[in-house]
Design an enzyme around this catalytic site. Structure first.
Site, PDB file in Angstrom:
ATOM      1  CB  CYS A 280      -0.927   0.012   1.205  1.00  0.00           C
ATOM      2  SG  CYS A 280      -1.973  -1.450   1.272  1.00  0.00           S
TER       3      CYS A 280
HETATM    4  C1  UGA Z   1      -1.194   0.657   5.572  1.00  0.00           C
HETATM    5  C2  UGA Z   1      -1.929   1.620   6.520  1.00  0.00           C
HETATM    6  O1  UGA Z   1      -1.309   1.603   7.818  1.00  0.00           O
HETATM    7  C3  UGA Z   1      -3.404   1.237   6.673  1.00  0.00           C
HETATM    8  O2  UGA Z   1      -4.079   2.236   7.443  1.00  0.00           O
HETATM    9  C4  UGA Z   1      -4.040   1.167   5.259  1.00  0.00           C
HETATM   10  O3  UGA Z   1      -5.401   0.807   5.326  1.00  0.00           O
HETATM   11  C5  UGA Z   1      -3.280   0.134   4.434  1.00  0.00           C
HETATM   12  O4  UGA Z   1      -1.906   0.560   4.322  1.00  0.00           O
HETATM   13  C6  UGA Z   1      -3.901   0.057   3.060  1.00  0.00           C
HETATM   14  O5  UGA Z   1      -3.853   1.021   2.304  1.00  0.00           O
HETATM   15  O6  UGA Z   1      -4.514  -0.970   2.735  1.00  0.00           O
HETATM   16  P1  UGA Z   1      -0.039  -1.749   5.868  1.00  0.00           P
HETATM   17  O7  UGA Z   1       0.519  -1.549   4.499  1.00  0.00           O
HETATM   18  O8  UGA Z   1      -0.694  -3.045   6.189  1.00  0.00           O
HETATM   19  O9  UGA Z   1      -1.163  -0.627   6.200  1.00  0.00           O
HETATM   20  O10 UGA Z   1       1.158  -1.586   6.881  1.00  0.00           O
HETATM   21  P2  UGA Z   1       1.684  -0.521   7.940  1.00  0.00           P
HETATM   22  O11 UGA Z   1       1.536  -1.113   9.274  1.00  0.00           O
HETATM   23  O12 UGA Z   1       1.155   0.834   7.697  1.00  0.00           O
HETATM   24  O13 UGA Z   1       3.261  -0.529   7.597  1.00  0.00           O
HETATM   25  C7  UGA Z   1       3.753  -0.071   6.339  1.00  0.00           C
HETATM   26  C8  UGA Z   1       5.264  -0.052   6.323  1.00  0.00           C
HETATM   27  O14 UGA Z   1       5.766   1.041   7.084  1.00  0.00           O
HETATM   28  C9  UGA Z   1       5.951  -1.293   6.902  1.00  0.00           C
HETATM   29  O15 UGA Z   1       7.001  -1.677   6.018  1.00  0.00           O
HETATM   30  C10 UGA Z   1       6.508  -0.810   8.223  1.00  0.00           C
HETATM   31  O16 UGA Z   1       7.637  -1.535   8.638  1.00  0.00           O
HETATM   32  C11 UGA Z   1       6.862   0.627   7.873  1.00  0.00           C
HETATM   33  N1  UGA Z   1       7.010   1.532   9.030  1.00  0.00           N
HETATM   34  C12 UGA Z   1       5.960   1.743   9.869  1.00  0.00           C
HETATM   35  C13 UGA Z   1       8.210   2.197   9.227  1.00  0.00           C
HETATM   36  O17 UGA Z   1       9.166   2.041   8.446  1.00  0.00           O
HETATM   37  N2  UGA Z   1       8.330   3.062  10.279  1.00  0.00           N
HETATM   38  C14 UGA Z   1       7.324   3.293  11.138  1.00  0.00           C
HETATM   39  O18 UGA Z   1       7.508   4.096  12.067  1.00  0.00           O
HETATM   40  C15 UGA Z   1       6.102   2.617  10.934  1.00  0.00           C
END
Ligand code: UGA
Length: 446
Positions: A280
């Protein structure tokens, strides 16, 4: 209500199963026969916490799967489009949306009563009222706003907790061409009457979805840029900086005298690390930036968000080079292949660019992930990587250990290393370890 959902990916299937659990009659449509068969046998083709049990409870009763799109549409009042919208490198690829819109339109030729079509897939603003509307009208011979209602209802499901997110929504966004469409769509979610519901037009609904993800990505890249500056200045740890930032009343929402401060959940996106991945965030930021550029806007901020993110894997390698200027022949353990913990999804995982950089510079790579090795093997087929069966095997005799995914299991690394004579350099790409607990420790933003 009788509902059809086209596409049984994680958005379509989670939505279908949850809507059935909430009392609707749902037909899930997919053109992959094996997925349809699995669903009808009560087996979820994807792994999501709680999905299997809920599917087993509803299948054959209020939920069934079929390959027959036309009959599913004709026997329902409302159809959700939940097919993939991949990014093709330049722009979002809408070919699946086009194809199913056409099939839905063709099916609607034979329907005499009012029908609502709702786009659930993430699509760039303007897609529902432009492309989807024109294909539906042309294929059905009917008019949107008269015989057909057209809506846009983005999902806000986080992978790994999608069922929980669906059943406890933070918001419901209902876009529609008119009040009649919005009313019908609102009926689908009538049981969530305590949830903030935003009634709006389709373009705004599309933009709410993109802006939500773009904000999260921006916060991550912001943290990573601050982390780089901390490292360059020396004597500052970004983890301490962010602790101070989190304490702001903007992010620590309530101080209740009896209990600890309540930190807003968005603070969890202020973690510096090796970058964001997944199906996403990277795709959505790129698609939105590309749309702006097509409209003649520079999109400097979102392009920088992408650029900072692309630079993080290289920063991980630089951290090794500070200690080992020549990486050739080094045995490097890469811990974590999934794009985030608690999933086997490796799409756009930062582990891959890190592994590619290591391989190009001649390192011997041993990778370990508690859950995602099978998926990673497929994605890495031409790169020479050994896969370890457990954490100990991965780190045993490693010169360098790189922490890429914040799996809970990896927090036991200091204890494991204590029992070993050879102490590798630990490069913490998620800052999940206490820096004092490991003898040779470096991390992003330290
Ligand atoms: C994301 C959004 O959080 C959801 O709200 C949204 O509905 C979803 O996309 C979507 O569009 O369907 P997701 O892709 O499942 O959800 O994962 P996240 O938990 O947001 O993590 C995304 C990435 O960011 C991961 O690689 C994580 O490791 C990274 N991340 C997260 C960081 O590098 N630093 C942070 O501080 C937090």
């Amino acid at each position: 209500m009788n509902i059809s959902i086209i596409g049984t990916g994680y958005v379509g299937l989670v939505s279908g199963v949850c809507l059935a659990a909430k009392g609707h009659n749902v037909s899930c449509v997919d053109n992959v026969a094996s997925k349809v068969a699995a669903i009808n046998n009560g087996k979820a083709p994807i792994h999501e916490e709680g999905l299997g049990a809920m599917l087993a409870e509803t299948v054959g009763d209020r939920l069934h799967a079929t390959e027959d799109l036309a009959s599913a549409v004709l026997s329902s009042d409302l159809t959700f489009i939940a097919v993939g919208t991949p990014f093709d490198g330049t722009r979002i690829d809408l070919s699946y949306i086009e194809a199913v819109s056409r099939q839905i339109g063709q099916a609607l030729r034979d329907k005499s009563s009012y029908h609502v079509v709702v786009v659930k897939s993430t699509v760039i603003p303007g897609t529902t009222d432009g492309l989807v509307r024109s294909i539906l009208e042309q294929a059905s011979g009917k008019s949107v706003g008269q015989e057909i209602g057209l809506g846009m209802n983005p999902e806000f499901l986080t992978e790994g907790q999608a069922v929980k997110d669906f059943m406890n929504p933070d918001r419901i966004v209902i876009g529609g061409v008119d009040g009649r469409t919005q009313d019908k769509l609102a009926d689908v979610y009538a049981m969530f009457d305590q949830t903030e519901t935003i009634l709006t037009n389709n373009k705004t609904a599309e933009m709410i979805k993109y802006s939500s993800n773009a904000l999260l990505a921006t916060m991550i890249s912001f943290s990573n840029e601050v982390a780089s500056l901390c490292s360059a200045l020396g004597g500052i740890d970004v983890v301490d900086v962010m602790k101070g930032v989190h304490a702001s009343a903007y992010l620590t929402t309530r101080r209740d005298e009896a209990g600890p401060p309540v930190v807003a959940a968005i603070s969890s996106f202020l973690g510096a690390g090796c970058g964001f991945g997944g199906s996403c965030l990277p795709k959505d930021v790129k698609a939105l930036a590309a749309q702006g550029v097509e409209l003649g806007l520079p999109m400097s901020m979102l392009n920088s968000v992408i650029e900072v993110n692309l630079g993080q894997p290289g920063r991980m390698i630089d951290l090794i080079k500070d200690h080992y200027p020549d990486i050739r022949g080094l045995r490097v353990a890469v811990l974590g292949l999934a794009f985030k913990p608690d999933t086997d999804d490796v799409r756009e995982s930062p582990a891959f660019p890190v592994i590619r950089l290591l391989a190009n510079q001649g390192a011997t790579i041993v990778a370990y992930d508690p859950f995602a090795i099978a998926n990673a093997k497929r994605a890495l087929d031409s790169i020479d990587v050994q896969f370890a069966a457990d954490l100990e095997e991965a780190v045993r005799s490693a010169d360098v250990v790189m922490l890429i995914t914040a799996w809970e299991e990896f927090k036991s690394l200091p204890r494991l290393l204590d029992s070993m004579t050879k102490q590798p350099l630990v490069v913490d790409g998620r800052r999940i370890l206490n820096k004092g607990d490991v003898k040779r420790y470096v991390g992003i933003g330290l």
